[in-house]
Design an enzyme around this catalytic site. Sequence first.
Site, short mmCIF file in Angstrom:
data_model
loop_
_atom_site.label_atom_id
_atom_site.label_comp_id
_atom_site.label_asym_id
_atom_site.label_seq_id
_atom_site.Cartn_x
_atom_site.Cartn_y
_atom_site.Cartn_z
N LEU A 1 15.69 -36.17 -56.14
CA LEU A 1 15.99 -35.17 -55.11
C LEU A 1 14.79 -34.24 -54.92
O LEU A 1 14.88 -33.03 -55.09
CB LEU A 1 17.25 -34.38 -55.47
N ARG B 1 17.13 -36.25 -64.56
CA ARG B 1 17.17 -36.16 -66.00
C ARG B 1 17.29 -34.70 -66.40
O ARG B 1 16.60 -33.87 -65.84
CB ARG B 1 15.85 -36.73 -66.55
N ARG C 1 9.21 -46.96 -54.20
CA ARG C 1 8.20 -47.93 -54.58
C ARG C 1 8.90 -49.15 -55.16
O ARG C 1 9.91 -49.01 -55.87
CB ARG C 1 7.27 -47.35 -55.66
N ASP D 1 12.70 -51.33 -48.33
CA ASP D 1 11.47 -51.14 -47.55
C ASP D 1 10.23 -51.38 -48.41
O ASP D 1 9.13 -51.43 -47.90
CB ASP D 1 11.44 -49.70 -46.99
N GLU E 1 3.88 -56.23 -52.80
CA GLU E 1 3.71 -56.23 -51.32
C GLU E 1 2.36 -56.81 -50.93
O GLU E 1 1.38 -56.58 -51.63
CB GLU E 1 3.82 -54.78 -50.81
N HIS F 1 7.59 -51.97 -45.62
CA HIS F 1 7.04 -50.67 -46.04
C HIS F 1 6.67 -49.82 -44.83
O HIS F 1 5.51 -49.43 -44.66
CB HIS F 1 5.83 -50.86 -46.97
C1 GLV Z 1 4.19 -44.23 -48.53
O1 GLV Z 1 4.67 -45.08 -49.19
C2 GLV Z 1 3.64 -43.01 -49.03
O2 GLV Z 1 3.52 -42.85 -50.26
O3 GLV Z 1 3.30 -42.14 -48.21
#
Ligand code: GLV
Length: 315
Positions: free
Chosen positions: A154, A177, A235, A259, A264, A282
């Site tokens: 968040l 956490r 990621r 995404d 990748e 992405h």
């Molecule tokens: C995209 O993945 C970014 O880190 O801006």
Amino acid sequence: MSDSRVDVLVWGPMHASLTQNLARDFNVHNLWELDALDSWLDEHGAKVRGVVTSGVYGTRIDVLERLPNLQVVSSFGVGYDALDIDYLAERKIPVSNTPDVLNNAVAETALALMLSVSRKIPQADRFVRDGAWLKGKFPLGNDLAGKTCGIVGLGKIGKTIATRAAAFDMKIAYYRRGEAYADVAYRHYGDLRALARDADHLVIIVPGGADTEHLIDRDVLKALGPKGLLINVARGSVVDEQALIAALQAGEIAGAGLDVFEDEPRVPAELIAMDNVVLTPHLGSGTYETRQAMADLVFANLAGFFKDGTLVTQV
Ligand code: GLV
């Protein structure tokens, strides 16, 4: 005539306006166009004072080591897990990224995936195009309203996702956490599996890197359960992709909107074959408005640094 402009090494092709601005004010060297990198570095490495890269291109220590007078790295993107941050910190070379300007675009991508997966939008599009509508009805989807959006991470983008999901009448919960954040009223979980158990959509938006590698493993996916959906706009490294494939194949979760991927632009054939996953390349921050703002910020960081030694958004 000698060029008094600062020499910068650009790691890969960049947004057009950034490329133009760099070419106007700096002496630009494009790393990906240097065919004899080794001898170029021998001859010119000592001239380079700035590096421009992106969160996707990252950096390479073997190249950075050959830039003894490097003073600054300006990176396109908010994530910097592909940059050699510790190495650069040791050399006291400041790094900038592009936070905040992409919060809305990435949050919109998360919502787009949530809607696409729960309402099967890509499948529905194919259904119409293939003429299947003439022969029958399209399967039902699920509401977002009334469901729980469990956010893993968040931060600023996570909070932007939360406000948008709340506008769809979703309940918002998050994993952090340790302690809850003092400044948000959303339900806090200190236990990731407990959040997964209660979430309908588990939305991943933590930074990549060693600390979060494979945070989403088979156990978390099992906790998400056969009606749960995994959404990843963070990621690829955060999700154990093989565990995800196994969980999807076993029906341990209902589907996924992804995404980002571990390798990748290569996406596992197993995911490509599945109809209950929505896959995007992405494109989280990939809008005209946002990419322009990111390009401007990369340039402002670099230009500002060589003007008065300050970075607008230092990592
Ligand atoms: C995209 O993945 C970014 O880190 O801006």
